[in-house]
Structure formats: structure tokens, C-alpha cells
Write a protein that holds these residues in place. Structure first.
Motif, PDB file in Angstrom:
ATOM      1  N   THR A  13      50.630 -36.015 -40.907  1.00 13.05           N
ATOM      2  CA  THR A  13      51.377 -35.501 -39.769  1.00 13.05           C
ATOM      3  C   THR A  13      52.872 -35.623 -40.001  1.00 13.05           C
ATOM      4  OG1 THR A  13      51.284 -37.675 -38.727  1.00 13.05           O
ATOM      5  CG2 THR A  13      49.543 -36.111 -38.172  1.00 13.05           C
ATOM      6  N   GLU A  14      53.647 -34.844 -39.250  1.00  8.43           N
ATOM      7  CA  GLU A  14      55.096 -34.860 -39.363  1.00  8.43           C
ATOM      8  C   GLU A  14      55.644 -36.220 -38.960  1.00  8.43           C
ATOM      9  OE1 GLU A  14      57.159 -32.471 -40.505  1.00  8.43           O
ATOM     10  OE2 GLU A  14      55.377 -31.357 -41.070  1.00  8.43           O
ATOM     11  N   GLU A  15      56.834 -36.522 -39.453  1.00  4.49           N
ATOM     12  CA  GLU A  15      57.460 -37.804 -39.189  1.00  4.49           C
ATOM     13  C   GLU A  15      57.724 -38.016 -37.697  1.00  4.49           C
ATOM     14  OE1 GLU A  15      61.841 -37.872 -40.037  1.00  4.49           O
ATOM     15  OE2 GLU A  15      61.292 -36.000 -41.000  1.00  4.49           O
ATOM     16  N   THR A  64      56.043 -32.232 -46.222  1.00  7.27           N
ATOM     17  CA  THR A  64      56.758 -32.921 -45.154  1.00  7.27           C
ATOM     18  C   THR A  64      58.052 -33.529 -45.694  1.00  7.27           C
ATOM     19  OG1 THR A  64      54.711 -33.454 -44.015  1.00  7.27           O
ATOM     20  CG2 THR A  64      56.617 -34.805 -43.476  1.00  7.27           C
ATOM     21  N   THR A 115      56.515 -41.134 -42.040  1.00  9.17           N
ATOM     22  CA  THR A 115      55.116 -40.807 -42.298  1.00  9.17           C
ATOM     23  C   THR A 115      54.439 -41.921 -43.089  1.00  9.17           C
ATOM     24  OG1 THR A 115      55.616 -38.440 -42.339  1.00  9.17           O
ATOM     25  CG2 THR A 115      53.561 -39.124 -43.382  1.00  9.17           C
TER      26      THR A 115
END
Length: 211
Positions: A13-15, A59, A83
Motif C-alpha cells: 500500500t501507499e505510504e 511506490t 511503507t
């Protein structure tokens, strides 16, 4: 040397957005300095030695790579954003072109098992087999209150020589009791180190482009 990698997994997932921390009094925080980049002739660990796997991602921002289970990378991500790598090195896809390298903070517990795992990961990075990675340094999380035993302090100095920078986060009692860390109630010593680490994270621009 066996060059097979662990199975690639999907991007994470994104930061998260890093919270803004209040300033603390300016005091010197010891940051150990070591090798600034991969070293010619270095041989990384094999799979049988516990070499970490890899995963594909495009990412940006900061990645926290736990060198072993229970290293503490999830806590750092909650506090500072970024992340969690799930014990795998990030790598860029073949069509990523000139995508900037992934900014990595390696994380381990400051005990024998953790330092050994950090040493293996540092060797892996130093061997030059992760061109998609820009290692920022190593974060060691104390695993007990009080002064670090001499054998562990000596091992810390050895391991820190193999990475660009090393931060040692003192024991956080509330993490043991509650499983979380509240910035406002942090004790003075871990707060100082985490503030210095936050500054290092802040230096990394999530929108970086290759130079």
C-alpha cells in the motif's frame, strides 16, 4: 552463489502521511557512520543463510525493512509514515524506466538474533544485488531497558560499519505494555532519537526523480 529469489509479491500500500512532531530541545544524538554504498567484491548471503526476498513496487517515499520478525518496523511506520516491506527488498518493475531507487531504512532488534539478521541484510545490500535500493541506514530497537551489554554494544559497532548510518532507539516501555507508541508521552531518550530519525525521513522527498 544461488541467485534464485523468493517469489515476487504485489506492491504494498501507499505510504502513510507522517505526523508533524513538536520540537524537542536540541541535544546531540549519536548516529554511527559506516559504508556509504555497496562494496566491490562483497558476497551476499545465500537463501540457506536467510537472505531476504524481494517484491515489485513503484511506490515512492520511505520503506521500512525489518531484517527479521518482530524488528519494530511497523511501529516506525506508524510514527514516521512510510511503507512496511514485510521482510522483502523493494525492486522496480522492468518498465519503470528511470524510476528513482527505493529509500530504505533497515530495522532490527538490538539483540544477538537481530544484529545477526541486520548483518546478513547489510551484506546483501553491500554485494550490489539491489540496484533499485538506496539504503539510508539501520535502525536498531533496544530489546530491554538499561545499558546495552558490552557484547551487544561491540556487535552494534561492527554491524554499523556496513551501513551508511545507524540509529539506536532506546527501550520504550509503553510499546511493551500497550503495543503502540504515543509521541506525546514518549520518554526523553527515545524521543530524542526518534526526532533525529524523523529529520532523516523528512530529507527524503517522496517525489524524487533520478539525478
Amino acid at each position: 552463489m544461488d541467485n534464485r529469489w523468493a517469489e515476487l509479491v504485489s506492491p504494498l500500500t501507499e505510504e502513510q502521511v507522517r505526523p508533524v512532531f513538536e520540537d524537542v530541545p536540541e541535544e546531540t544524538v549519536t548516529v554511527l557512520r559506516g559504508a556509504p554504498g555497496p562494496q566491490q567484491g562483497m558476497v551476499g548471503p545465500s537463501e540457506s543463510e536467510g537472505r531476504l526476498g524481494r517484491f515489485l513496487t513503484n511506490t515512492h517515499g520511505v520503506f521500512w525493512l525489518g531484517a527479521h520478525g518482530g524488528a519494530g518496523e511497523s511501529v516506525l511506520a506508524e510514527l514516521l509514515g512510510g511503507t512496511v516491506c514485510q521482510h522483502r527488498w523493494p525492486m522496480r518493475s522492468a518498465d519503470a524506466g528511470q524510476e528513482a531507487p527505493a529509500a530504505i531504512f533497515l530495522v532490527a532488534r538490538q539483540n544477538r538474533r537481530g544484529l545477526d539478521a541486520a548483518s546478513r541484510a547489510a551484506r546483501d545490500w553491500a554485494s550490489g544485488t539491489h540496484p533499485d535500493v538506496e539504503l539510508q541506514g539501520l535502525v536498531l530497537m533496544a530489546d530491554a531497558p538499561g545499558k546495552t551489554p558490552k557484547p551487544l554494544a561491540a556487535a552494534t559497532r561492527v554491524v554499523s560499519g556496513g551501513v551508511p548510518r545507524t540509529w539506536v532507539v532506546p527501550w520504550i516501555e509503553e510499546l511493551r505494555l500497550t503495543g503502540t507508541v504515543d509521541w506525546e508521552s514518549l520518554a526523553r531518550e527515545p524521543r530524542k532519537v526518534l526526532t533525529a530519525l524523523a529529520e532523516a525521513v523528512e530529507e527524503i522527498n517522496p517525489e524524487r526523480t533520478p539525478q
